[in-house]
Design a protein around this motif. Structure first.
Motif, PDB file in Angstrom:
ATOM      1  N   THR A 188       0.836  -1.190   0.000  1.00 43.68           N
ATOM      2  CA  THR A 188       0.000   0.000   0.000  1.00 43.68           C
ATOM      3  C   THR A 188       0.871   1.239   0.000  1.00 43.68           C
ATOM      4  O   THR A 188       1.749   1.395   0.853  1.00 43.68           O
ATOM      5  CB  THR A 188      -0.912   0.023   1.241  1.00 43.68           C
ATOM      6  N   GLY A 189       0.638   2.141  -0.962  1.00 50.57           N
ATOM      7  CA  GLY A 189       1.393   3.385  -1.034  1.00 50.57           C
ATOM      8  C   GLY A 189       0.923   4.388  -0.007  1.00 50.57           C
ATOM      9  O   GLY A 189      -0.106   4.205   0.656  1.00 50.57           O
ATOM     10  N   ARG A 190       1.659   5.478   0.146  1.00 48.64           N
ATOM     11  CA  ARG A 190       1.340   6.492   1.152  1.00 48.64           C
ATOM     12  C   ARG A 190       0.002   7.152   0.883  1.00 48.64           C
ATOM     13  O   ARG A 190      -0.678   7.601   1.801  1.00 48.64           O
ATOM     14  CB  ARG A 190       2.446   7.551   1.193  1.00 48.64           C
ATOM     15  N   ARG A 194      -2.662   0.673  -4.220  1.00 51.58           N
ATOM     16  CA  ARG A 194      -2.130  -0.679  -4.030  1.00 51.58           C
ATOM     17  C   ARG A 194      -1.226  -1.024  -5.206  1.00 51.58           C
ATOM     18  O   ARG A 194      -1.570  -0.758  -6.366  1.00 51.58           O
ATOM     19  CB  ARG A 194      -3.274  -1.679  -3.924  1.00 51.58           C
ATOM     20  N   PHE A 195      -0.053  -1.629  -4.925  1.00 55.19           N
ATOM     21  CA  PHE A 195       0.901  -1.888  -5.989  1.00 55.19           C
ATOM     22  C   PHE A 195       1.761  -3.101  -5.672  1.00 55.19           C
ATOM     23  O   PHE A 195       1.825  -3.575  -4.531  1.00 55.19           O
ATOM     24  CB  PHE A 195       1.802  -0.669  -6.208  1.00 55.19           C
ATOM     25  N   ARG A 202       7.108   0.289  -9.508  1.00 53.33           N
ATOM     26  CA  ARG A 202       5.811   0.016  -8.899  1.00 53.33           C
ATOM     27  C   ARG A 202       4.756  -0.179  -9.990  1.00 53.33           C
ATOM     28  O   ARG A 202       4.611   0.660 -10.877  1.00 53.33           O
ATOM     29  CB  ARG A 202       5.384   1.170  -7.999  1.00 53.33           C
ATOM     30  N   VAL A 203       4.042  -1.254  -9.906  1.00 60.37           N
ATOM     31  CA  VAL A 203       2.925  -1.505 -10.811  1.00 60.37           C
ATOM     32  C   VAL A 203       1.651  -1.384  -9.994  1.00 60.37           C
ATOM     33  O   VAL A 203       1.358  -2.221  -9.138  1.00 60.37           O
ATOM     34  CB  VAL A 203       3.027  -2.906 -11.448  1.00 60.37           C
ATOM     35  N   TYR A 204       0.900  -0.298 -10.222  1.00 62.99           N
ATOM     36  CA  TYR A 204      -0.313  -0.047  -9.454  1.00 62.99           C
ATOM     37  C   TYR A 204      -1.477  -0.876  -9.991  1.00 62.99           C
ATOM     38  O   TYR A 204      -1.557  -1.163 -11.197  1.00 62.99           O
ATOM     39  CB  TYR A 204      -0.656   1.441  -9.478  1.00 62.99           C
ATOM     40  N   LEU A 205      -2.367  -1.240  -9.082  1.00 58.00           N
ATOM     41  CA  LEU A 205      -3.433  -2.176  -9.400  1.00 58.00           C
ATOM     42  C   LEU A 205      -4.801  -1.536  -9.238  1.00 58.00           C
ATOM     43  O   LEU A 205      -4.958  -0.530  -8.543  1.00 58.00           O
ATOM     44  CB  LEU A 205      -3.325  -3.402  -8.494  1.00 58.00           C
ATOM     45  N   LYS A 206      -5.777  -2.160  -9.869  1.00 60.66           N
ATOM     46  CA  LYS A 206      -7.170  -1.738  -9.710  1.00 60.66           C
ATOM     47  C   LYS A 206      -8.059  -2.930 -10.001  1.00 60.66           C
ATOM     48  O   LYS A 206      -7.596  -3.977 -10.467  1.00 60.66           O
ATOM     49  CB  LYS A 206      -7.503  -0.603 -10.669  1.00 60.66           C
ATOM     50  N   ARG A 207      -9.320  -2.787  -9.725  1.00 64.38           N
ATOM     51  CA  ARG A 207     -10.299  -3.799 -10.114  1.00 64.38           C
ATOM     52  C   ARG A 207     -11.008  -3.330 -11.381  1.00 64.38           C
ATOM     53  O   ARG A 207     -11.415  -2.169 -11.479  1.00 64.38           O
ATOM     54  CB  ARG A 207     -11.328  -4.025  -9.001  1.00 64.38           C
ATOM     55  N   ASP A 208     -11.157  -4.249 -12.343  1.00 65.01           N
ATOM     56  CA  ASP A 208     -11.896  -3.871 -13.547  1.00 65.01           C
ATOM     57  C   ASP A 208     -13.391  -4.110 -13.325  1.00 65.01           C
ATOM     58  O   ASP A 208     -13.814  -4.477 -12.222  1.00 65.01           O
ATOM     59  CB  ASP A 208     -11.376  -4.629 -14.772  1.00 65.01           C
ATOM     60  N   SER A 210     -15.257  -6.399 -14.160  1.00 66.80           N
ATOM     61  CA  SER A 210     -15.625  -7.781 -13.824  1.00 66.80           C
ATOM     62  C   SER A 210     -15.232  -8.148 -12.396  1.00 66.80           C
ATOM     63  O   SER A 210     -15.576  -9.219 -11.914  1.00 66.80           O
ATOM     64  CB  SER A 210     -14.943  -8.747 -14.798  1.00 66.80           C
ATOM     65  N   GLY A 211     -14.480  -7.256 -11.738  1.00 65.03           N
ATOM     66  CA  GLY A 211     -14.032  -7.533 -10.378  1.00 65.03           C
ATOM     67  C   GLY A 211     -12.642  -8.113 -10.288  1.00 65.03           C
ATOM     68  O   GLY A 211     -12.137  -8.352  -9.186  1.00 65.03           O
ATOM     69  N   SER A 212     -12.013  -8.336 -11.442  1.00 63.74           N
ATOM     70  CA  SER A 212     -10.660  -8.889 -11.448  1.00 63.74           C
ATOM     71  C   SER A 212      -9.635  -7.792 -11.135  1.00 63.74           C
ATOM     72  O   SER A 212      -9.820  -6.629 -11.496  1.00 63.74           O
ATOM     73  CB  SER A 212     -10.340  -9.510 -12.809  1.00 63.74           C
ATOM     74  N   VAL A 213      -8.555  -8.184 -10.472  1.00 65.75           N
ATOM     75  CA  VAL A 213      -7.473  -7.254 -10.190  1.00 65.75           C
ATOM     76  C   VAL A 213      -6.565  -7.178 -11.407  1.00 65.75           C
ATOM     77  O   VAL A 213      -6.083  -8.201 -11.898  1.00 65.75           O
ATOM     78  CB  VAL A 213      -6.665  -7.701  -8.951  1.00 65.75           C
ATOM     79  N   VAL A 214      -6.318  -5.977 -11.912  1.00 62.87           N
ATOM     80  CA  VAL A 214      -5.510  -5.794 -13.106  1.00 62.87           C
ATOM     81  C   VAL A 214      -4.524  -4.650 -12.876  1.00 62.87           C
ATOM     82  O   VAL A 214      -4.638  -3.884 -11.920  1.00 62.87           O
ATOM     83  CB  VAL A 214      -6.387  -5.476 -14.339  1.00 62.87           C
ATOM     84  N   LYS A 215      -3.568  -4.537 -13.795  1.00 59.27           N
ATOM     85  CA  LYS A 215      -2.596  -3.457 -13.716  1.00 59.27           C
ATOM     86  C   LYS A 215      -3.247  -2.148 -14.154  1.00 59.27           C
ATOM     87  O   LYS A 215      -3.994  -2.097 -15.123  1.00 59.27           O
ATOM     88  CB  LYS A 215      -1.393  -3.761 -14.602  1.00 59.27           C
ATOM     89  N   ARG A 216      -2.931  -1.108 -13.379  1.00 55.00           N
ATOM     90  CA  ARG A 216      -3.496   0.215 -13.709  1.00 55.00           C
ATOM     91  C   ARG A 216      -2.454   1.116 -14.356  1.00 55.00           C
ATOM     92  O   ARG A 216      -2.706   1.744 -15.384  1.00 55.00           O
ATOM     93  CB  ARG A 216      -4.029   0.868 -12.431  1.00 55.00           C
ATOM     94  N   LYS A 217      -1.264   1.195 -13.751  1.00 53.53           N
ATOM     95  CA  LYS A 217      -0.206   2.017 -14.318  1.00 53.53           C
ATOM     96  C   LYS A 217       1.115   1.596 -13.690  1.00 53.53           C
ATOM     97  O   LYS A 217       1.164   0.907 -12.687  1.00 53.53           O
ATOM     98  CB  LYS A 217      -0.447   3.504 -14.070  1.00 53.53           C
ATOM     99  N   VAL A 218       2.210   2.025 -14.320  1.00 51.21           N
ATOM    100  CA  VAL A 218       3.531   1.762 -13.804  1.00 51.21           C
ATOM    101  C   VAL A 218       4.126   3.083 -13.334  1.00 51.21           C
ATOM    102  O   VAL A 218       4.077   4.092 -14.054  1.00 51.21           O
ATOM    103  CB  VAL A 218       4.452   1.132 -14.868  1.00 51.21           C
ATOM    104  N   GLY A 219       4.652   3.108 -12.099  1.00 50.98           N
ATOM    105  CA  GLY A 219       5.268   4.319 -11.558  1.00 50.98           C
ATOM    106  C   GLY A 219       6.667   4.034 -11.074  1.00 50.98           C
ATOM    107  O   GLY A 219       7.156   2.905 -11.117  1.00 50.98           O
ATOM    108  N   ARG A 220       7.346   5.070 -10.605  1.00 50.51           N
ATOM    109  CA  ARG A 220       8.688   4.902 -10.092  1.00 50.51           C
ATOM    110  C   ARG A 220       8.652   4.243  -8.712  1.00 50.51           C
ATOM    111  O   ARG A 220       7.726   4.459  -7.947  1.00 50.51           O
ATOM    112  CB  ARG A 220       9.364   6.272  -9.959  1.00 50.51           C
TER     113      ARG A 220
END
Length: 221
Positions: A188-190, A194-195, A202-208, A210-220
């Motif tokens: 968990t980021g500050r 969630r990543f 860091r690869v940040y995550l989200k739910r699409d 359908s409810g599946s956890v997927v990649k949202r974006k890539v950060g430093r």
């Protein structure tokens, strides 16, 4: 005095004289400025750690960094104890003190989580504090004398509680089953995101939808 008690509060220095607890209260104070209900999620998770580490003190008859091994019993008391409570180790006769400090369901256990504070100790065990501090006629044999495993355990339990608080505050959006994604631990980021760390980033995550956890974006990192 009839009780032996440790307190953990958000307020720095609020009764937590043990170094690990002092650092923990500082961390909780900072987290509390960011998250709601951290105490509700974090503090109950600390109780099992306190009980396990206190049980280790009893099992080892003193293994903490401050006091070390508990002092031997006097010759006269040792003989009396063997006659009345044969085979019992130091600080254990009826077992009331050990039970109160290692078993939340014991009759003498004091466990209170209220708002932003946790109280851990005994009640109705009149000799408890005497063993912790000693007297003019008796050396201290402290049940509370914690080492490196205690600090690691408290850190791990507190981190789990903070993650739980973040998930609870996200209305389920951050409640990732198993806290793993593609074999990596979800962190968990500050800001609450969630990543996982993949390839040094860091690869940040989200739910699409359908409810599946997927990649949202890539950060430093």
């Amino acid at each position: 005095m009839s009780a032996i008690v440790l307190s953990v509060e958000y307020q720095v220095g609020g009764g937590a004289s043990e170094p690990t607890l002092t650092r923990l209260t500082t961390a909780l104070e900072r987290a509390g400025a960011e998250l709601a209900d951290v105490g509700k999620h974090v503090l109950p998770k600390l109780l099992p750690v306190l009980e396990v580490e206190t049980a280790k003190q009893f099992d080892a008859e003193g293994a903490g960094p401050q006091a070390g091994s508990w002092a031997p019993l006097s010759v006269s008391y040792s003989a009396w104890k063997e006659a009345h409570y044969p085979g019992q180790p130091k600080l254990v006769a009826t077992g009331a003190l050990r039970a109160a400090l290692t078993d939340s369901s014991a009759s003498g256990a004091l466990r209170d989580v209220s708002g932003d504070s946790l109280t851990f100790g005994t009640t109705g065990v009149p000799y408890a504090s005497l063993h912790q501090t000693g007297t003019g006629r008796m050396p201290s044999r402290p049940p509370f004398d914690f080492g490196p495993d205690f600090e690691k355990g408290m850190q791990s339990a507190a981190a789990a509680g903070v993650r739980e608080a973040v998930r609870a505050g996200s209305d389920g959006l951050l409640d990732f089953e198993g806290d793993e994604f593609e074999g990596q631990q979800v962190m968990t980021g500050r800001a609450g995101g969630r990543f996982v760390v993949q390839g040094g980033s860091r690869v940040y995550l989200k739910r699409d939808k359908s409810g599946s956890v997927v990649k949202r974006k890539v950060g430093r990192r």
